[in-house]
Each structure stands twice: as structure tokens, then as C-alpha cells.
Design a protein around this motif. Structure first.
Motif: not given
Length: 185
Positions: A3-5, A10-11, A16-17, A31-34
Motif C-alpha cells: 500500500q505504501f508503494t 499515486k503521489t 508530475l501531472l 519510477v525515477d521520481d519514486c
């Protein structure tokens, strides 16, 4: 951990949006942002659109869960559309993409849920047919959804709270009169 991932993905997509259109965002950007791997992304989501769907479904679920008895009409409206107001650019970027229907469905479901609860609460002590309640609900849902879509299409240049306040005031008298008219026919 899963759930954390999912929440991190989503965040990240919302962030990014808020900076660029949907068509310019890739899974690699997320994936780079996370700071996760592509495999981790694909373990949780099929694609970016599945992430958007999850975000919208979660927001819709919050509305349904907090709708209550329909008596706190304006408060419910403000709470329901606070996500949209807080993330204007992200919502607008989804709306301006090939996946506009996701935003439209969110507005439709949210408006329908809130208005149905409100009309049911107003009609609880009246003898109003289910057909009439449905028609009154539809009329007000179309109005609210139309106002929201017009706000998004016009650039979301102002907080929608002022418009929601006015809509809530207008619905109050109008819905009561519509129900009275239904009861007296």
C-alpha cells in the motif's frame, strides 16, 4: 509495504501531472521520481492510466464514505471537491488528455452521490415518488457536473469554493420547491 508503494506511485503521478501534461509523463518518470524499479511499478499497476483510475476511485470512495445523511450539503460539496481544487493543474492535465472521461466520470459519480443523499434527506418526511426523486437528482447532478466541467474547461483560474457556495444556496431553495411541487401534484 504494498500500500505504501501504491501511494508513493499515486503521489508521484499527481506531482508530475502538476508540472506537465499526461502525454509527456512516462513510467520511467514515475519510477525515477519514486526511486523504485520498473518491475515494482508494473507489479502494482498495468500502466499510467491504471494509476489515474486508482486515484479517481480512491477519491470517489472518500466522497461516498463521508457523504453522510445529506444534511451538510455545502460542507460535503467542499470536502468532495477539495482534491480537485488542491490539484487543479493535475486534474486539468488529465481532463485535457485522451482520458478526459475519467475526470467526467469522477464528477458525475461525486455529484450523483452528494445530490442523491441531499434529495433523500430533504424528501424523507415527504411523500415523493422514487421516479420524481430520481428526476430531481438528475437535474441537479447535471447542473453541478456541468458547472464543474465548465470550470475545468475554462482553466480553473479561481477557487471553486465560491461557486460551490452559491450552488449550495441555490440548490437549497430549488430542491425544496421541486420536492414540494412533486408532493403536491
Amino acid at each position: 509495504m504494498a500500500q505504501f508503494t501504491r501511494e508513493a506511485i499515486k503521489t508521484s503521478l499527481i506531482r508530475l501531472l502538476s508540472a506537465r501534461p499526461l502525454e509527456k509523463i512516462t513510467v520511467k518518470d514515475i519510477v525515477d521520481d519514486c526511486n523504485i524499479t520498473r518491475g515494482t511499478f508494473y507489479y502494482h499497476y498495468q500502466d499510467i492510466y491504471a494509476v489515474i483510475e486508482d486515484i479517481i476511485n480512491a477519491e470517489t470512495d472518500k466522497i461516498v464514505a463521508t457523504c453522510g445523511d445529506g444534511e451538510n450539503w455545502e460542507e460535503n460539496l467542499l470536502r468532495a471537491f477539495s482534491f480537485t481544487d488542491r490539484h487543479r493543474t493535475a486534474v486539468r492535465n488529465i481532463y485535457e488528455s485522451n482520458h478526459r472521461e475519467l475526470v467526467e466520470r469522477y464528477f458525475r459519480t461525486a455529484a450523483d452521490t452528494l445530490i442523491r443523499a441531499y434529495i433523500d434527506a430533504k424528501a424523507s418526511a415527504m411523500e415523493v415518488s422514487e421516479t420524481d426523486k430520481r428526476i430531481i437528482t438528475d437535474l441537479y447532478r447535471w447542473s453541478l457536473k456541468g458547472a464543474l466541467l465548465e470550470w475545468v474547461a475554462s482553466g480553473m483560474k479561481y477557487p471553486f469554493a465560491d461557486t460551490l457556495h452559491l450552488i449550495a444556496q441555490l440548490f437549497e431553495g430549488g430542491a425544496s420547491r421541486a420536492l414540494e411541487n412533486s408532493r403536491s401534484k
